[in-house]
Write a protein that holds these residues in place. Sequence first.
Motif, mmCIF file in Angstrom:
data_model
loop_
_atom_site.group_PDB
_atom_site.id
_atom_site.type_symbol
_atom_site.label_atom_id
_atom_site.label_comp_id
_atom_site.label_asym_id
_atom_site.label_seq_id
_atom_site.Cartn_x
_atom_site.Cartn_y
_atom_site.Cartn_z
ATOM 1 N N LEU A 50 12.523 2.751 23.148
ATOM 2 C CA LEU A 50 12.869 2.940 24.558
ATOM 3 C C LEU A 50 13.345 4.361 24.813
ATOM 4 C CD1 LEU A 50 14.805 -0.403 25.229
ATOM 5 C CD2 LEU A 50 12.471 0.157 25.949
ATOM 6 N N ILE A 51 14.205 4.867 23.933
ATOM 7 C CA ILE A 51 14.756 6.217 24.105
ATOM 8 C C ILE A 51 13.655 7.270 24.041
ATOM 9 C CG2 ILE A 51 16.271 7.962 23.081
ATOM 10 C CD1 ILE A 51 18.024 5.591 22.097
ATOM 11 N N SER A 52 12.713 7.087 23.119
ATOM 12 C CA SER A 52 11.661 8.088 22.915
ATOM 13 C C SER A 52 10.465 7.901 23.849
ATOM 14 C CB SER A 52 11.185 8.068 21.460
ATOM 15 O OG SER A 52 10.625 6.805 21.131
ATOM 16 N N GLY A 53 10.500 6.866 24.706
ATOM 17 C CA GLY A 53 9.433 6.673 25.681
ATOM 18 C C GLY A 53 8.246 5.883 25.193
ATOM 19 N N ARG A 54 8.319 5.373 23.982
ATOM 20 C CA ARG A 54 7.198 4.576 23.467
ATOM 21 C C ARG A 54 7.083 3.256 24.218
ATOM 22 N NH1 ARG A 54 6.072 2.971 17.145
ATOM 23 N NH2 ARG A 54 3.806 3.225 17.218
ATOM 24 N N PHE A 55 8.234 2.678 24.583
ATOM 25 C CA PHE A 55 8.289 1.515 25.453
ATOM 26 C C PHE A 55 8.992 1.908 26.744
ATOM 27 C CE2 PHE A 55 8.821 -1.480 21.524
ATOM 28 C CZ PHE A 55 7.477 -1.318 21.203
ATOM 29 N N GLY A 56 8.630 1.250 27.829
ATOM 30 C CA GLY A 56 9.356 1.436 29.071
ATOM 31 C C GLY A 56 10.477 0.416 29.178
ATOM 32 N N ILE A 57 11.580 0.798 29.804
ATOM 33 C CA ILE A 57 12.697 -0.131 29.948
ATOM 34 C C ILE A 57 12.401 -1.123 31.070
ATOM 35 C CG2 ILE A 57 14.350 1.549 29.073
ATOM 36 C CD1 ILE A 57 15.293 2.004 31.940
ATOM 37 N N THR A 58 13.017 -2.294 30.968
ATOM 38 C CA THR A 58 12.891 -3.290 32.031
ATOM 39 C C THR A 58 13.877 -2.993 33.147
ATOM 40 O OG1 THR A 58 12.149 -4.973 30.452
ATOM 41 C CG2 THR A 58 12.994 -5.759 32.566
ATOM 42 N N SER A 59 15.095 -2.612 32.774
ATOM 43 C CA SER A 59 16.089 -2.191 33.750
ATOM 44 C C SER A 59 17.144 -1.351 33.044
ATOM 45 C CB SER A 59 16.741 -3.394 34.442
ATOM 46 O OG SER A 59 17.479 -4.172 33.512
ATOM 47 N N GLY A 60 18.028 -0.735 33.836
ATOM 48 C CA GLY A 60 19.035 0.152 33.271
ATOM 49 C C GLY A 60 18.618 1.601 33.432
ATOM 50 N N GLU A 61 19.245 2.480 32.638
ATOM 51 C CA GLU A 61 18.952 3.909 32.746
ATOM 52 C C GLU A 61 19.204 4.604 31.419
ATOM 53 O OE1 GLU A 61 19.799 7.470 36.001
ATOM 54 O OE2 GLU A 61 21.381 6.009 35.592
ATOM 55 N N ILE A 62 18.328 5.550 31.088
ATOM 56 C CA ILE A 62 18.499 6.389 29.901
ATOM 57 C C ILE A 62 18.531 7.838 30.350
ATOM 58 C CG2 ILE A 62 17.542 7.097 27.666
ATOM 59 C CD1 ILE A 62 16.154 4.402 27.490
ATOM 60 N N LEU A 63 19.578 8.552 29.935
ATOM 61 C CA LEU A 63 19.757 9.946 30.320
ATOM 62 C C LEU A 63 19.722 10.838 29.087
ATOM 63 C CD1 LEU A 63 22.785 9.556 32.792
ATOM 64 C CD2 LEU A 63 20.354 9.568 33.369
ATOM 65 N N LEU A 64 18.991 11.944 29.192
ATOM 66 C CA LEU A 64 18.945 12.972 28.162
ATOM 67 C C LEU A 64 19.554 14.228 28.752
ATOM 68 C CD1 LEU A 64 17.941 13.951 25.346
ATOM 69 C CD2 LEU A 64 15.778 14.565 26.452
ATOM 70 N N ASN A 65 20.685 14.648 28.189
ATOM 71 C CA ASN A 65 21.412 15.807 28.726
ATOM 72 C C ASN A 65 21.700 15.662 30.218
ATOM 73 O OD1 ASN A 65 21.557 17.260 26.251
ATOM 74 N ND2 ASN A 65 19.412 17.854 26.513
ATOM 75 N N GLY A 66 22.050 14.438 30.621
ATOM 76 C CA GLY A 66 22.428 14.175 32.002
ATOM 77 C C GLY A 66 21.290 13.894 32.946
ATOM 78 N N ASN A 67 20.048 13.976 32.476
ATOM 79 C CA ASN A 67 18.880 13.766 33.325
ATOM 80 C C ASN A 67 18.118 12.513 32.916
ATOM 81 O OD1 ASN A 67 19.163 16.315 34.798
ATOM 82 N ND2 ASN A 67 18.564 17.284 32.873
ATOM 83 N N SER A 68 17.714 11.726 33.892
ATOM 84 C CA SER A 68 16.997 10.490 33.613
ATOM 85 C C SER A 68 15.635 10.778 32.972
ATOM 86 C CB SER A 68 16.789 9.694 34.907
ATOM 87 O OG SER A 68 15.989 8.544 34.651
ATOM 88 N N ILE A 69 15.323 10.011 31.933
ATOM 89 C CA ILE A 69 14.001 10.135 31.297
ATOM 90 C C ILE A 69 13.213 8.832 31.421
ATOM 91 C CG2 ILE A 69 14.626 11.981 29.702
ATOM 92 C CD1 ILE A 69 15.048 9.853 27.533
#
Length: 255
Positions: A50-69
Amino acid sequence: MSQFALELKDVRKSFGSAEIIRGASLQVVKGERVAIIGPNGAGKSTLFNLISGRFGITSGEILLNGNSIDGLAPYQINRRGLSRSFQITNIFHRLSVYENLRCAVLWSLGYKYSFWQRLNGLKDVHELAMNVMAQIGLQARSNVTAGSLTYAEQRALEIGITVAGGAEVILLDEPTAGMSRSESDAAVELIRKMTAGKTLLMVEHDMSVVFGLADKIAVVVYGEVIACDTPQNIRQNQQVKDAYLGGHAPMENAA
């Protein structure tokens, strides 16, 4: 600017009716080394995907250096400063050690798609590839095809490739899996050296590696992060002992 290199906010992932990640939240401060541990099937590798973008999240939020990915492709996330390795060694087996590393450094030095530049003439690419090769101790194997390397050498090469692109956030998925104790000890020293000054998030089953390398340990059980703290506090956390170890085995012997 955010003090966190990586943030997971109530991240959930379902495959059909099966919810694998169930509201995982985690904050990784810039420059920290965080190890993710948990029983088999807890969702550790799914979190990495999920973090690396191989899967998409169902809900929630992932931020890299404060920016949504959220929703970005893996290559887009990589270009924003995150790089990862895999459980199964992921290298170009038919290319030489040098050629593998040369491929890894091209984008970080600003070389995009170009059909009129000869790779052999790119001095900065050559110098950086050779520098990384020296750091991972494979100078003598420069012209050897990657598929001919020993398993430990292949893992060292993959760590080199992961770091060579210049990413500031490094994800390592079971970097010492399948190694002997001496190979594992050497890998730990390599990881410590190669990720100095960077943010490291790793999944690892070997507790000697985890306690020897991590600043903090995040414990994942049934798709949730039930604790994230210093190794000493995790060692003494009764919830972790009950959920992860059944309250019986000492943490040092966990697998």
